[in-house]
Design an enzyme around this catalytic site. Structure first.
Site, PDB file in Angstrom:
ATOM      1  CB  SER A 205       0.422  -5.854  -5.201  1.00 56.89           C
ATOM      2  OG  SER A 205       1.679  -5.793  -4.569  1.00 56.89           O
TER       3      SER A 205
ATOM      4  CG  ASP B  16       8.410  -9.957  -7.711  1.00 55.82           C
ATOM      5  OD1 ASP B  16       7.407  -9.292  -8.037  1.00 55.82           O
ATOM      6  OD2 ASP B  16       8.821 -10.061  -6.545  1.00 55.82           O
TER       7      ASP B  16
ATOM      8  N   GLY C   7       4.848  -9.474  -4.877  1.00 54.38           N
ATOM      9  CA  GLY C   7       3.726  -8.609  -4.526  1.00 54.38           C
ATOM     10  C   GLY C   7       3.814  -8.271  -3.051  1.00 54.38           C
TER      11      GLY C   7
ATOM     12  CG  PHE D  59       3.256  -3.300 -10.234  1.00 55.63           C
ATOM     13  CD1 PHE D  59       3.859  -4.325  -9.526  1.00 55.63           C
ATOM     14  CD2 PHE D  59       1.873  -3.208 -10.222  1.00 55.63           C
ATOM     15  CE1 PHE D  59       3.093  -5.236  -8.806  1.00 55.63           C
ATOM     16  CE2 PHE D  59       1.101  -4.104  -9.508  1.00 55.63           C
ATOM     17  CZ  PHE D  59       1.712  -5.121  -8.799  1.00 55.63           C
TER      18      PHE D  59
ATOM     19  CD  GLN E  53      -0.452   1.862  -6.456  1.00 58.83           C
ATOM     20  OE1 GLN E  53       0.176   2.586  -7.199  1.00 58.83           O
ATOM     21  NE2 GLN E  53      -1.424   1.088  -6.891  1.00 58.83           N
TER      22      GLN E  53
ATOM     23  CG  ASN F 122      11.263   4.241   0.835  1.00 60.33           C
ATOM     24  OD1 ASN F 122      10.910   5.416   0.659  1.00 60.33           O
ATOM     25  ND2 ASN F 122      11.268   3.361  -0.152  1.00 60.33           N
TER      26      ASN F 122
ATOM     27  N   GLY G 250      19.463   1.686   8.687  1.00 55.96           N
ATOM     28  CA  GLY G 250      18.541   1.162   9.687  1.00 55.96           C
ATOM     29  C   GLY G 250      17.145   1.745   9.595  1.00 55.96           C
TER      30      GLY G 250
ATOM     31  N   GLY H 222      12.074  -4.371   2.254  1.00 50.00           N
ATOM     32  CA  GLY H 222      11.136  -3.575   3.051  1.00 50.00           C
ATOM     33  C   GLY H 222       9.937  -4.382   3.505  1.00 50.00           C
ATOM     34  CG  ASP H 223       7.391  -6.097   0.666  1.00 44.94           C
ATOM     35  OD1 ASP H 223       6.932  -4.967   0.908  1.00 44.94           O
ATOM     36  OD2 ASP H 223       7.497  -6.558  -0.483  1.00 44.94           O
TER      37      ASP H 223
END
Length: 327
Positions: free
Chosen positions: A8, A12, A48, A116, A173, A195, A228, A256-257
């Site tokens: 994506s 934001d 995104g 989203f 997703q 995650n 971690g 996370g990205d």
């Protein structure tokens, strides 16, 4: 390594609620929730998952290829990505839809409630990865991130057909994918990112236990927030890498990205999993201390110092040569 990042591209809208969501939930009434949270701060940022990961890779000195769909309002955003080294030539521009929107509220415990809106992302299914690879002169790795589900399935199939390594990252997703779609996205991936919650959801959705997942992927990387990261594979011992601590938490969006960008940079540099995960954790903490997913400042000396403090001098020395050009 030529990395294509599919996923994506969004704007934001990040809000902060000073209380706790859980204080507003009433036991026995969760089947008909109607709540409004008064936020005291709003930040409008570019984001995104595809764009965030590509941005992180570019800041680390790579030149990733961003693959996705955006609206006509993407012009300024695209220019900014190109300025840091992201190749946006494979971004499809919609003629009638706005770039996707991510609206997220974070509470005092760093819990998040988000919505989203797909917008132009729905047109990502019309992007041909075969054509992208041909134009780029070949691809070595395709990260399939959260995107239009049909685009995710199409990119995964095309990468496998072209014998290109796949990093599967279904993330948000997973909630709307059925069992067959989830299996098609995961099966055969060289790397799988989730995650902890997504790991449980993936197993519930597919009916696969951990061992069954590991039979289908090369390596499964599970991020665990402040605890971690765990790196799992069927032919090696489990590797647990602690997070890089921070006393200046600002916003968890995009953390996370950032980890994925750091880890994949390590793969591009042919580093062992431990060092790649450590770099990912260090970059994740930099983003955690910033509001917005692409607003962070990245300095070689700062990253090396974080690595040294968290993992020791040897880890910092091993990674320092690869970070020399970061500025």
């Amino acid at each position: 390594m030529r990395i294509a990042v599919t996923g994506s591209i969004a704007t934001d809208h990040l809000m902060v609620f000073p209380g706790r969501f859980t204080d507003q939930l009433i036991e026995g009434q969760l089947d008909r929730v109607s709540l409004s949270f008064l936020a005291d701060r709003l930040e409008v940022r570019r984001g995104g998952v595809g764009a965030n990961i590509a941005f992180g890779l570019a800041r680390l000195g790579l030149r990733p290829l961003l693959v996705g769909a955006a609206g006509a309002d993407f012009a300024e955003y695209g220019s900014r990505l190109r300025a840091v080294g992201v190749d946006t030539s494979s971004v499809r521009i919609s003629e009638g839809l706005h770039t996707a929107r991510f609206v997220c509220t974070t509470d005092a415990d760093q819990n998040q409630i988000a919505t989203f809106y797909a917008g132009a992302m729905a047109e990502a299914r019309h992007v041909s990865l075969v054509e992208v690879g041909r134009t780029a002169g070949g691809l070595d790795l395709v990260l399939v991130g959260a995107d239009d589900p049909q685009a995710m399935l199409r990119h995964t199939a095309a990468a496998h057909d072209l014998d290109i390594d796949v990093a599967a990252d279904p993330s948000q997703q997973l909630a709307r994918l059925d069992a067959e779609q989830t299996e098609r996205l995961v099966d055969g991936a060289r790397w799988l990112f989730t995650n902890e919650y997504e790991a449980a959801l993936l197993q519930e959705r597919t009916g696969w236990r951990e061992a069954a997942v590991l039979q289908r992927v090369g390596t499964w990387i599970v991020t665990r927030g402040g605890d971690g990261v765990s790196v799992l594979s069927s032919n090696a011992p489990r590797l647990d890498v602690p997070s890089v601590s921070s006393e200046a938490i600002a916003d968890p969006t995009g953390v996370g990205d950032a980890f994925r960008a750091g880890f994949l940079a390590g793969m591009a540099w042919e580093l062992p999993y431990q060092r790649a995960a450590q770099l990912g954790c260090a970059l994740a903490t930099v983003v955690l201390e910033s509001v917005g997913t692409q607003e962070y400042k990245l300095l070689s000396a700062d990253l090396v110092a974080r690595l040294d403090s968290a993992y020791g001098r040897t880890a910092a020395q091993d990674l320092e040569p690869f970070l020399a050009g970061v500025s």
